[in-house]
Design a protein around this motif. Structure first.
Motif, short mmCIF file in Angstrom:
data_model
loop_
_atom_site.label_atom_id
_atom_site.label_comp_id
_atom_site.label_asym_id
_atom_site.label_seq_id
_atom_site.Cartn_x
_atom_site.Cartn_y
_atom_site.Cartn_z
N HIS A 151 0.81 -1.22 0.00
CA HIS A 151 0.00 0.00 0.00
C HIS A 151 0.84 1.27 0.00
CE1 HIS A 151 -3.62 -2.27 0.31
NE2 HIS A 151 -3.42 -2.68 1.55
N PHE A 152 2.15 1.17 -0.22
CA PHE A 152 3.06 2.30 -0.07
C PHE A 152 3.12 3.22 -1.29
CE2 PHE A 152 6.31 0.99 3.44
CZ PHE A 152 5.29 0.67 4.29
N ALA A 153 1.99 3.56 -1.88
CA ALA A 153 1.97 4.46 -3.04
C ALA A 153 3.01 4.00 -4.07
CB ALA A 153 2.19 5.91 -2.60
N ASP A 154 3.78 4.93 -4.65
CA ASP A 154 4.76 4.56 -5.68
C ASP A 154 6.14 4.33 -5.08
OD1 ASP A 154 5.71 3.98 -8.21
OD2 ASP A 154 6.06 6.08 -8.74
N VAL A 155 6.18 3.82 -3.85
CA VAL A 155 7.46 3.49 -3.22
C VAL A 155 7.34 2.10 -2.59
CG1 VAL A 155 8.21 5.87 -2.85
CG2 VAL A 155 6.78 4.79 -1.12
N VAL A 156 6.83 1.14 -3.37
CA VAL A 156 6.50 -0.17 -2.83
C VAL A 156 7.73 -0.97 -2.40
CG1 VAL A 156 4.25 -0.44 -3.93
CG2 VAL A 156 6.32 -1.09 -5.20
N PHE A 157 8.84 -0.82 -3.12
CA PHE A 157 10.07 -1.52 -2.76
C PHE A 157 11.03 -0.53 -2.09
CE2 PHE A 157 8.82 -4.14 -6.54
CZ PHE A 157 8.62 -5.34 -5.86
N GLY A 158 11.71 -0.99 -1.06
CA GLY A 158 12.65 -0.09 -0.40
C GLY A 158 13.50 -0.80 0.62
N ARG A 159 14.37 -0.01 1.24
CA ARG A 159 15.19 -0.44 2.37
C ARG A 159 14.87 0.45 3.56
NH1 ARG A 159 19.63 -3.65 1.17
NH2 ARG A 159 20.14 -3.88 -1.05
N VAL A 160 15.10 -0.06 4.75
CA VAL A 160 14.97 0.73 5.97
C VAL A 160 16.37 1.04 6.48
CG1 VAL A 160 14.14 0.75 8.35
CG2 VAL A 160 12.72 -0.23 6.54
N ARG A 161 16.59 2.31 6.77
CA ARG A 161 17.89 2.76 7.24
C ARG A 161 17.70 3.61 8.51
NH1 ARG A 161 19.54 -0.80 4.83
NH2 ARG A 161 20.82 -0.83 2.94
N PRO A 162 18.69 3.58 9.40
CA PRO A 162 18.61 4.46 10.58
C PRO A 162 18.57 5.92 10.15
CG PRO A 162 20.37 2.83 10.81
CD PRO A 162 19.92 2.77 9.38
N ASP A 163 17.80 6.71 10.91
CA ASP A 163 17.69 8.16 10.65
C ASP A 163 17.62 8.84 12.01
OD1 ASP A 163 17.37 10.64 9.58
OD2 ASP A 163 15.32 10.33 8.89
N GLY A 164 18.80 9.14 12.58
CA GLY A 164 18.83 9.67 13.93
C GLY A 164 18.37 8.61 14.91
N ARG A 165 17.39 8.97 15.74
CA ARG A 165 16.86 8.03 16.71
C ARG A 165 15.72 7.19 16.14
NH1 ARG A 165 15.71 11.27 22.18
NH2 ARG A 165 15.31 9.12 22.86
N GLU A 166 15.38 7.43 14.89
CA GLU A 166 14.29 6.70 14.24
C GLU A 166 14.85 5.89 13.08
OE1 GLU A 166 11.93 10.05 13.15
OE2 GLU A 166 10.86 10.10 15.06
N ALA A 167 13.95 5.31 12.31
CA ALA A 167 14.30 4.63 11.07
C ALA A 167 13.47 5.26 9.96
CB ALA A 167 14.03 3.15 11.17
N ALA A 168 13.88 5.08 8.71
CA ALA A 168 13.16 5.68 7.59
C ALA A 168 13.19 4.74 6.40
CB ALA A 168 13.77 7.05 7.24
#
Length: 275
Positions: A254-271
Protein backbone atom coordinates in the motif's frame (compact mmCIF):
# COMPACT_ATOMS: atom_id res chain seq x y z
CA UNK A 1 13.05 11.44 -3.01
CA UNK A 2 10.57 12.89 -5.48
CA UNK A 3 7.55 13.82 -3.34
CA UNK A 4 5.16 13.10 -6.21
CA UNK A 5 5.87 9.38 -5.74
CA UNK A 6 4.20 9.59 -2.34
CA UNK A 7 0.94 10.85 -3.88
CA UNK A 8 0.46 8.49 -6.82
CA UNK A 9 -0.16 4.74 -7.14
CA UNK A 10 2.63 2.52 -8.35
CA UNK A 11 3.07 1.23 -11.88
CA UNK A 12 4.60 -2.21 -12.52
CA UNK A 13 7.96 -2.42 -10.73
CA UNK A 14 10.46 -5.28 -10.83
CA UNK A 15 13.64 -6.18 -8.96
CA UNK A 16 15.87 -9.21 -8.42
CA UNK A 17 16.15 -11.07 -5.14
CA UNK A 18 19.04 -13.42 -5.76
CA UNK A 19 17.88 -15.75 -8.53
CA UNK A 20 14.25 -14.71 -8.07
CA UNK A 21 12.43 -12.09 -10.13
CA UNK A 22 9.94 -10.14 -8.03
CA UNK A 23 7.38 -7.73 -9.51
CA UNK A 24 4.63 -5.54 -8.14
CA UNK A 25 1.50 -6.17 -10.25
CA UNK A 26 -0.95 -3.26 -9.92
CA UNK A 27 -4.68 -3.91 -9.86
CA UNK A 28 -5.86 -0.42 -8.98
CA UNK A 29 -5.73 2.18 -6.24
CA UNK A 30 -7.44 3.13 -3.04
CA UNK A 31 -7.65 6.30 -0.99
CA UNK A 32 -7.33 6.31 2.79
CA UNK A 33 -8.69 9.03 5.04
CA UNK A 34 -5.82 10.47 7.10
CA UNK A 35 -7.83 10.56 10.34
CA UNK A 36 -8.62 6.85 9.96
CA UNK A 37 -5.47 5.55 8.32
CA UNK A 38 -2.20 5.71 10.21
CA UNK A 39 -2.33 7.35 12.67
CA UNK A 40 -5.83 6.50 13.83
CA UNK A 41 -6.16 9.77 15.69
CA UNK A 42 -6.70 13.43 14.87
CA UNK A 43 -5.88 14.84 11.46
CA UNK A 44 -3.38 17.21 13.10
CA UNK A 45 -0.77 14.43 13.02
CA UNK A 46 -0.53 14.96 9.26
CA UNK A 47 0.39 18.64 9.49
CA UNK A 48 4.08 17.85 9.07
CA UNK A 49 3.54 15.23 6.38
CA UNK A 50 1.44 17.01 3.75
CA UNK A 51 3.71 15.57 1.03
CA UNK A 52 1.98 12.22 1.59
CA UNK A 53 -1.55 13.54 0.94
CA UNK A 54 -3.09 14.19 -2.47
CA UNK A 55 -5.04 17.32 -3.39
CA UNK A 56 -8.17 15.93 -1.71
CA UNK A 57 -6.19 15.22 1.49
CA UNK A 58 -6.27 11.48 1.03
CA UNK A 59 -3.44 9.00 1.47
CA UNK A 60 -2.88 7.22 -1.86
CA UNK A 61 -2.49 3.45 -1.62
CA UNK A 62 -2.26 0.55 -4.05
CA UNK A 63 -4.18 -2.64 -4.50
CA UNK A 64 -2.54 -5.46 -6.42
CA UNK A 65 -0.24 -8.44 -5.94
CA UNK A 66 3.41 -9.44 -5.77
CA UNK A 67 4.57 -11.80 -8.51
CA UNK A 68 7.47 -14.07 -7.53
CA UNK A 69 9.12 -15.96 -10.39
CA UNK A 70 11.58 -18.81 -9.98
CA UNK A 71 12.52 -20.06 -13.44
CA UNK A 72 9.29 -21.10 -15.14
CA UNK A 73 7.35 -21.23 -11.86
CA UNK A 74 5.23 -18.38 -10.54
CA UNK A 75 3.69 -17.40 -7.21
CA UNK A 76 1.36 -14.46 -6.59
CA UNK A 77 1.10 -12.92 -3.12
CA UNK A 78 -2.35 -11.29 -2.76
CA UNK A 79 -4.85 -10.87 -5.58
CA UNK A 80 -5.99 -7.26 -5.69
CA UNK A 81 -9.49 -5.81 -5.42
CA UNK A 82 -10.89 -7.42 -8.55
CA UNK A 83 -12.92 -5.97 -11.46
CA UNK A 84 -15.03 -3.46 -9.56
CA UNK A 85 -15.02 0.03 -8.10
CA UNK A 86 -16.44 1.43 -4.87
CA UNK A 87 -16.99 5.18 -4.38
CA UNK A 88 -16.07 6.94 -1.17
CA UNK A 89 -18.59 6.55 1.64
CA UNK A 90 -18.56 9.55 3.95
CA UNK A 91 -19.59 7.31 6.85
CA UNK A 92 -16.67 4.89 6.45
CA UNK A 93 -14.03 5.72 9.07
CA UNK A 94 -10.89 5.16 7.02
CA UNK A 95 -11.48 4.08 3.43
CA UNK A 96 -12.12 6.36 0.49
CA UNK A 97 -12.77 5.31 -3.10
CA UNK A 98 -11.32 2.00 -4.29
CA UNK A 99 -11.04 0.55 -7.78
CA UNK A 100 -9.43 -2.53 -9.27
CA UNK A 101 -9.45 -4.39 -12.56
CA UNK A 102 -5.92 -4.01 -13.94
CA UNK A 103 -4.17 -7.08 -12.52
CA UNK A 104 -4.69 -9.49 -15.49
CA UNK A 105 -3.46 -6.88 -17.97
CA UNK A 106 -0.40 -6.09 -15.87
CA UNK A 107 0.39 -9.79 -15.54
CA UNK A 108 0.37 -9.88 -19.35
CA UNK A 109 2.81 -6.93 -19.46
CA UNK A 110 5.12 -9.08 -17.35
CA UNK A 111 4.79 -11.98 -19.77
CA UNK A 112 2.54 -14.05 -17.54
CA UNK A 113 -0.96 -15.47 -17.83
CA UNK A 114 -3.19 -16.23 -14.83
CA UNK A 115 -2.87 -19.88 -15.83
CA UNK A 116 0.89 -19.64 -15.15
CA UNK A 117 0.28 -18.96 -11.46
CA UNK A 118 0.65 -22.19 -9.49
CA UNK A 119 0.07 -20.65 -6.05
CA UNK A 120 -1.75 -17.57 -4.78
CA UNK A 121 -0.74 -16.83 -1.17
CA UNK A 122 -2.68 -14.35 0.93
CA UNK A 123 -1.39 -12.10 3.67
CA UNK A 124 -4.96 -11.84 4.95
CA UNK A 125 -8.52 -12.00 3.66
CA UNK A 126 -9.64 -8.38 3.32
CA UNK A 127 -11.46 -7.55 0.04
CA UNK A 128 -8.57 -5.57 -1.46
CA UNK A 129 -6.33 -8.66 -1.20
CA UNK A 130 -8.61 -11.47 -2.42
CA UNK A 131 -10.56 -9.82 -5.25
CA UNK A 132 -9.42 -11.84 -8.26
CA UNK A 133 -9.52 -15.12 -6.31
CA UNK A 134 -13.28 -14.75 -5.90
CA UNK A 135 -14.40 -14.00 -9.46
CA UNK A 136 -16.66 -16.24 -11.52
CA UNK A 137 -15.56 -17.75 -13.82
CA UNK A 138 -12.28 -18.35 -11.96
CA UNK A 139 -9.20 -16.45 -13.11
CA UNK A 140 -6.48 -18.57 -11.50
CA UNK A 141 -7.66 -21.92 -12.82
CA UNK A 142 -4.50 -23.87 -11.92
CA UNK A 143 -3.57 -22.22 -8.64
CA UNK A 144 -3.68 -23.50 -5.10
CA UNK A 145 -4.76 -20.83 -2.61
CA UNK A 146 -2.45 -20.58 0.41
CA UNK A 147 -4.20 -19.06 3.42
CA UNK A 148 -2.84 -18.64 6.97
CA UNK A 149 -4.72 -21.04 9.24
CA UNK A 150 -5.47 -18.38 11.86
CA UNK A 151 -6.94 -16.19 9.10
CA UNK A 152 -9.06 -19.01 7.70
CA UNK A 153 -10.54 -19.65 11.14
CA UNK A 154 -12.16 -16.17 10.97
CA UNK A 155 -13.06 -16.02 7.27
CA UNK A 156 -16.31 -14.80 5.73
CA UNK A 157 -18.66 -17.15 3.83
CA UNK A 158 -17.52 -15.67 0.50
CA UNK A 159 -13.98 -16.86 1.18
CA UNK A 160 -15.12 -20.21 2.56
CA UNK A 161 -16.24 -21.06 -0.97
CA UNK A 162 -12.53 -21.36 -1.87
CA UNK A 163 -12.02 -24.26 0.53
CA UNK A 164 -11.67 -26.97 -2.13
CA UNK A 165 -8.58 -25.21 -3.55
CA UNK A 166 -7.12 -24.01 -0.25
CA UNK A 167 -3.99 -25.09 1.57
CA UNK A 168 -3.75 -23.80 5.14
CA UNK A 169 -0.28 -22.81 6.37
CA UNK A 170 1.41 -21.96 9.64
CA UNK A 171 4.25 -19.54 10.31
CA UNK A 172 7.57 -20.91 9.10
CA UNK A 173 6.14 -23.11 6.36
CA UNK A 174 7.49 -22.87 2.83
CA UNK A 175 4.76 -21.90 0.35
CA UNK A 176 6.97 -21.76 -2.79
CA UNK A 177 10.69 -22.42 -3.31
CA UNK A 178 12.52 -19.88 -1.13
CA UNK A 179 9.31 -18.29 0.21
CA UNK A 180 8.25 -18.81 3.83
CA UNK A 181 5.30 -17.55 5.87
CA UNK A 182 5.93 -15.33 8.90
CA UNK A 183 3.24 -14.44 11.46
CA UNK A 184 2.44 -10.70 11.68
CA UNK A 185 -0.90 -10.64 13.55
CA UNK A 186 -2.55 -7.42 14.61
CA UNK A 187 -4.12 -6.00 11.47
CA UNK A 188 -6.16 -9.21 11.49
CA UNK A 189 -5.93 -12.25 13.77
CA UNK A 190 -4.05 -14.31 11.20
CA UNK A 191 -2.25 -11.60 9.26
CA UNK A 192 0.88 -13.10 7.68
CA UNK A 193 3.91 -11.86 5.79
CA UNK A 194 6.20 -13.74 3.45
CA UNK A 195 10.01 -13.88 3.41
CA UNK A 196 11.49 -14.33 -0.07
CA UNK A 197 15.14 -15.41 0.19
CA UNK A 198 17.74 -16.31 -2.42
CA UNK A 199 21.56 -16.20 -2.50
CA UNK A 200 21.93 -14.22 0.70
CA UNK A 201 19.27 -11.59 -0.10
CA UNK A 202 15.84 -11.36 1.56
CA UNK A 203 12.68 -9.46 0.73
CA UNK A 204 9.95 -9.13 3.36
CA UNK A 205 6.44 -8.77 1.92
CA UNK A 206 4.60 -7.51 4.98
CA UNK A 207 1.09 -6.89 3.68
CA UNK A 208 -0.94 -4.55 5.87
CA UNK A 209 1.36 -4.70 8.88
CA UNK A 210 2.15 -1.19 7.60
CA UNK A 211 -0.16 0.86 5.37
CA UNK A 212 2.21 3.80 4.85
CA UNK A 213 5.97 4.21 4.74
CA UNK A 214 5.49 6.77 7.52
CA UNK A 215 4.93 3.88 9.92
CA UNK A 216 8.62 3.02 9.57
CA UNK A 217 9.32 6.34 11.27
CA UNK A 218 6.27 6.06 13.54
CA UNK A 219 5.61 2.40 14.42
CA UNK A 220 3.32 3.59 17.20
CA UNK A 221 0.83 4.77 14.56
CA UNK A 222 -1.94 2.26 13.99
CA UNK A 223 -4.96 2.40 11.70
CA UNK A 224 -8.62 2.08 12.63
CA UNK A 225 -8.66 -1.09 10.50
CA UNK A 226 -6.12 -2.80 12.83
CA UNK A 227 -8.08 -5.36 14.83
CA UNK A 228 -5.51 -5.33 17.64
CA UNK A 229 -3.51 -2.07 17.60
CA UNK A 230 -1.15 -3.07 20.44
CA UNK A 231 -0.25 -6.36 18.79
CA UNK A 232 0.06 -4.63 15.44
CA UNK A 233 2.56 -2.14 16.88
CA UNK A 234 4.57 -4.92 18.50
CA UNK A 235 4.96 -6.72 15.17
CA UNK A 236 5.72 -3.48 13.31
CA UNK A 237 8.64 -2.86 15.64
CA UNK A 238 9.92 -6.41 15.15
CA UNK A 239 9.46 -6.06 11.42
CA UNK A 240 11.41 -2.78 11.30
CA UNK A 241 14.26 -4.44 13.21
CA UNK A 242 14.39 -7.14 10.53
CA UNK A 243 14.23 -4.57 7.73
CA UNK A 244 17.25 -2.76 9.20
CA UNK A 245 19.42 -5.76 8.33
CA UNK A 246 21.70 -4.93 5.38
CA UNK A 247 20.68 -8.09 3.49
CA UNK A 248 16.97 -7.28 3.65
CA UNK A 249 14.58 -5.38 1.35
CA UNK A 250 10.94 -4.61 1.98
CA UNK A 251 7.73 -4.65 -0.02
CA UNK A 252 4.83 -2.49 1.18
CA UNK A 253 1.85 -3.18 -1.05
CA UNK A 254 0.00 0.00 0.00
CA UNK A 255 3.06 2.30 -0.07
CA UNK A 256 1.97 4.46 -3.04
CA UNK A 257 4.76 4.56 -5.68
CA UNK A 258 7.46 3.49 -3.22
CA UNK A 259 6.50 -0.17 -2.83
CA UNK A 260 10.07 -1.52 -2.76
CA UNK A 261 12.65 -0.09 -0.40
CA UNK A 262 15.19 -0.44 2.37
CA UNK A 263 14.97 0.73 5.97
CA UNK A 264 17.89 2.76 7.24
CA UNK A 265 18.61 4.46 10.58
CA UNK A 266 17.69 8.16 10.65
CA UNK A 267 18.83 9.67 13.93
CA UNK A 268 16.86 8.03 16.71
CA UNK A 269 14.29 6.70 14.24
CA UNK A 270 14.30 4.63 11.07
CA UNK A 271 13.16 5.68 7.59
CA UNK A 272 12.02 4.09 4.33
CA UNK A 273 14.40 4.55 1.40
CA UNK A 274 12.58 3.67 -1.85
CA UNK A 275 14.30 1.74 -4.61
Amino acid sequence: MNDSRLRRPSAVRTLRVGEMKVSYVPDGAMLLKPAGGPPATADRHWSGYSAYLNDTRRLVANTGGLLVEHGTRALLIDAGFGPRAVPENSDHPDRGAVHGGSLPGNLALLGRSPTDIETVAFTHLHPDHIGWACVDPPLFTRATFVIPKAEWDHCDPEVAALEARTRLVLAGEEVFPGVHAVALPGHTAGHTGFVIASHGVRLLAFGDAMLSSLQIRHPEWSAISDADPDRSELHRRRLIAELLRPDTLGFGIHFADVVFGRVRPDGREAAWHPL
